[in-house]
Design an enzyme around this catalytic site. Sequence first.
Site, mmCIF file in Angstrom:
data_model
loop_
_atom_site.group_PDB
_atom_site.id
_atom_site.type_symbol
_atom_site.label_atom_id
_atom_site.label_comp_id
_atom_site.label_asym_id
_atom_site.label_seq_id
_atom_site.Cartn_x
_atom_site.Cartn_y
_atom_site.Cartn_z
ATOM 1 N N GLU A 70 -2.336 -8.700 3.334
ATOM 2 C CA GLU A 70 -2.703 -9.366 4.489
ATOM 3 C C GLU A 70 -4.365 -9.320 4.883
ATOM 4 O OE1 GLU A 70 -2.601 -4.885 5.623
ATOM 5 O OE2 GLU A 70 -1.488 -6.365 4.018
ATOM 6 N N HIS B 190 -3.718 -4.354 0.220
ATOM 7 C CA HIS B 190 -3.403 -4.966 1.395
ATOM 8 C C HIS B 190 -3.297 -6.567 1.218
ATOM 9 C CE1 HIS B 190 -3.146 -1.380 3.924
ATOM 10 N NE2 HIS B 190 -4.044 -0.780 3.113
ATOM 11 N N CYS C 48 0.732 -1.242 -0.033
ATOM 12 C CA CYS C 48 -0.045 0.141 0.036
ATOM 13 C C CYS C 48 0.903 1.220 0.069
ATOM 14 C CB CYS C 48 -1.120 0.034 1.142
ATOM 15 S SG CYS C 48 -2.398 1.074 0.890
#
Length: 214
Positions: free
Chosen positions: A190, A188, A85
């Site tokens: 994750e 993102h 990001c």
Amino acid sequence: MRESRPSIGVVDYGMGNRRSAEKALEHVGARVEVSADPQRLRAMDGLVLPGVGAFPAGMDAIRVAGLDDLLHERVEAGVPLLGLCLGMQLLFERSEEHDGATGLGLLAGGVRRLNAPGLKLPHIGWSELCWLRTTPLSEGLPDPAYLYHVHSFAVWPAEEDVVLATADYGEPFAAIVGQGNVYGTQSHPEKSSTHGLALLQNFTRLCGRAAVPA
């Protein structure tokens, strides 16, 4: 003897989703340490630069911590680096955000606001990614892949072949970039379920293959 699991340092400069990145990388098999200590980060097989917030503040924090020199040093040594990001945006030379700021300059190009007339900014949600090039990060991922994004700005690399995948929000933007051992994703991963974890697992494997001495 080196442990079988690659070690990845999550660069802690006070901004970003450090703990979420740590947990996701551990889930895909990495040994992870969140640290701002250059000596600890030098011992890692790979580095992840997370980030949430504004580009100028991010760069200020990195410089105050002396981590800009560390990142350049380890990249020059061949250590894989992945920006997430804002972390991806910081890899580039400059951004127009706020009054503008210079970045790490590990990749040529800049960062500008998305041109998305009629759409809300920041762009928040899942985006379809289309792969333009074969990359270690795309191994086993479908085309298109789907990753979760939160951003108002996007990178514009100076060289087209740096763009590994694109997505679209009002206009096409570089969703994943890579050159040499430097990679970035605007998403993102994750927070991106199966496809995001697969991308992080691919990066972890890359770190294991490219492991170099400190």
